[in-house]
Design a protein around this motif. Structure first.
Motif, short mmCIF file in Angstrom:
data_model
loop_
_atom_site.label_atom_id
_atom_site.label_comp_id
_atom_site.label_asym_id
_atom_site.label_seq_id
_atom_site.Cartn_x
_atom_site.Cartn_y
_atom_site.Cartn_z
N PHE A 1 0.83 -1.19 0.00
CA PHE A 1 0.00 0.00 0.00
C PHE A 1 0.87 1.25 0.00
N LEU A 2 0.47 2.24 -0.77
CA LEU A 2 1.02 3.59 -0.64
C LEU A 2 0.10 4.31 0.33
N LEU A 3 0.57 4.56 1.55
CA LEU A 3 -0.29 5.06 2.61
C LEU A 3 -0.53 6.56 2.50
N GLY A 4 -1.45 7.05 3.34
CA GLY A 4 -1.74 8.48 3.43
C GLY A 4 -2.94 8.88 2.60
N HIS A 5 -3.87 9.63 3.23
CA HIS A 5 -5.05 10.07 2.48
C HIS A 5 -5.66 11.38 2.98
N GLU A 6 -5.29 11.86 4.19
CA GLU A 6 -5.83 13.13 4.70
C GLU A 6 -4.94 14.27 4.22
N ALA A 7 -5.11 14.66 2.98
CA ALA A 7 -4.06 15.48 2.36
C ALA A 7 -4.58 16.76 1.72
N GLU B 1 2.90 -2.65 -8.95
CA GLU B 1 1.84 -1.68 -8.76
C GLU B 1 1.54 -1.50 -7.27
N LEU B 2 1.21 -0.26 -6.90
CA LEU B 2 0.88 0.08 -5.52
C LEU B 2 -0.62 0.28 -5.38
N SER B 3 -1.13 -0.05 -4.20
CA SER B 3 -2.53 0.21 -3.87
C SER B 3 -2.57 1.47 -3.02
N PRO B 4 -3.06 2.58 -3.56
CA PRO B 4 -3.09 3.82 -2.77
C PRO B 4 -4.18 3.77 -1.72
N ALA B 5 -3.86 4.15 -0.49
CA ALA B 5 -4.84 4.14 0.59
C ALA B 5 -6.03 5.02 0.23
N LEU B 6 -7.22 4.42 0.30
CA LEU B 6 -8.48 5.10 -0.04
C LEU B 6 -8.40 5.80 -1.40
N GLY B 7 -7.62 5.20 -2.30
CA GLY B 7 -7.52 5.75 -3.65
C GLY B 7 -6.74 7.03 -3.74
N ILE B 8 -5.93 7.35 -2.71
CA ILE B 8 -5.20 8.62 -2.69
C ILE B 8 -3.69 8.39 -2.63
N GLY B 9 -3.18 7.79 -1.55
CA GLY B 9 -1.74 7.54 -1.43
C GLY B 9 -0.94 8.82 -1.33
N ALA B 10 -1.11 9.54 -0.22
CA ALA B 10 -0.53 10.88 -0.10
C ALA B 10 0.64 10.99 0.87
#
Length: 362
Positions: A59-65, A125-134
């Motif tokens: 996962f590429l983490l982070g989404h409150e961005a 490929e990375l899975s972005p957290a909640l479709g964001i990955g920030a």
């Protein structure tokens, strides 16, 4: 053209996060590349790391961005390069049955970027957290995930509306329909619960009762607008809430924990015909058992709040304006600012309840 940036990934279940070089594609049709300026460390990111969401690692983490739009793909007209935006994880489609009925906050076909970001070292490929990955210097999202707001606001404050703070405020105002003079109880005083308290305060609630097992969190809740506090480790919260509401129970009870035990407390702590709002996120194995006669006999409404039932294009700019007017203290939610390299330590502090929000500033 594609770019290489630094980003924080979760490589496998319960493994420590690590910094990697990420390849961010040029935006395709309907997509945007955003230069991330700040991103909150949310409990949902920890759920991803622990394998509690799914097992699509890494996962590429982070989404409150929040950040600045750098480039956009074909067909994008709502944002342009240079716009200051908050990222949201529910880009509405405009065409599903919810959107067509004028309820886009329930959109059943929200979307993300079509292209995938990848690891530079392997091409995986990375899975972005909640479709964001920030948790990255730049990220690729669907353009509809970018909500333009007043650039006068600090990025580390603005980004919090991208998830937890919006979820809590929306649970009170949008889902719970808290109104002037209402009595409100909030069970669980983490970031979402405190935001629900702030939302109830904004809506003009006459009495706001904060419930938690941690006196530190209850003290913080008072700063967010709670008029009364209950430590449920030492007191029966249902009885305490009833005592504080003339024996009746609260008009609206917001459950911000996501456990059967606390949901039952919320159910029995509300007034007849009152409203329970579940905004805490349960895990898949949890079960709830209630006497059906009690569900019938108490009337009212039992609601779940998805993302605070928000419409980002409507709610984000409004709440930013309230903050800039001094009517909503978003800065109170920021416990510390950190660097990308500090994310693993931030998860540890979160686990021990030492922070309300850690915010990565890039």
């Amino acid at each position: 053209m594609a770019q290489e940036v630094r980003g924080v990934i979760a490589p496998g279940k319960d493994e420590p996060v690590r910094m990697e070089t990420i390849v961010v594609p040029a935006p395709g049709p309907g997509e945007a590349v955003v230069r991330v300026q700040a991103c909150g460390v949310c409990h949902t990111d920890l759920h991803y790391k622990q394998g509690g969401i799914n097992d699509d690692f890494p996962f590429l983490l982070g989404h409150e961005a929040a950040g600045v739009v750098e480039s956009v793909g074909d067909g994008v007209t709502d944002v342009v390069p240079g716009d200051f935006v908050i990222l949201n994880w529910r880009a509405v489609c405009g065409n599903c049955r919810a959107c067509l009925r004028g309820r886009p906050w329930y959109c059943f076909d929200t979307h993300n970027a079509e292209q995938k970001m990848t690891l530079a070292s392997t091409g995986q490929e990375l899975s972005p957290a909640l479709g964001i990955g920030a948790f990255a210097e730049k990220t690729l999202v669907a353009a509809g995930q970018c909500t333009k707001v007043d650039p006068a606001v600090a990025p580390q404050v603005a980004g919090l509306l991208g998830c937890g703070v919006m979820a809590g405020i929306g649970a009170a105002i949008n889902t719970g329909n808290v109104g002037r003079g209402d009595t409100v109880a909030v069970i669980g005083c983490g970031g979402v619960g405190d935001a629900a308290i702030a939302g109830a305060n904004l809506a003009g609630a006459a009495k706001i009762i904060a419930v938690d097992i941690d006196d530190r969190k209850l003290e913080t809740a008072r700063g967010m607008g709670a008029t009364h506090t209950v430590n449920s480790r030492t007191s029966d919260p249902v009885e305490a809430i009833r005592e504080l509401t003339g024996g009746f129970g609260a008009d609206v009870v917001i459950e911000a924990v996501g456990r059967p035990e606390t949901y039952k407390q919320a159910f029995y702590a509300r007034d007849l015909a009152g409203t329970v709002v579940l905004v805490g996120v349960p895990t898949p194995e949890m079960k709830l058992e209630l006497p059906l006669l009690d569900v019938f006999g108490r009337g009212g409404a039992l609601k779940s709040s998805w993302y605070g039932d928000c419409l980002p294009s409507r709610d984000f700019p409004m709440l930013i304006d309230l903050h800039l007017q001094g009517r909503l203290d978003l800065e109170a939610f920021v416990t510390e600012t950190i660097e990308l390299t500090d994310v693993e330590k931030a998860f540890e502090r979160m686990h021990h309840g030492d922070v309300l929000r850690s915010v990565v500033v890039l």
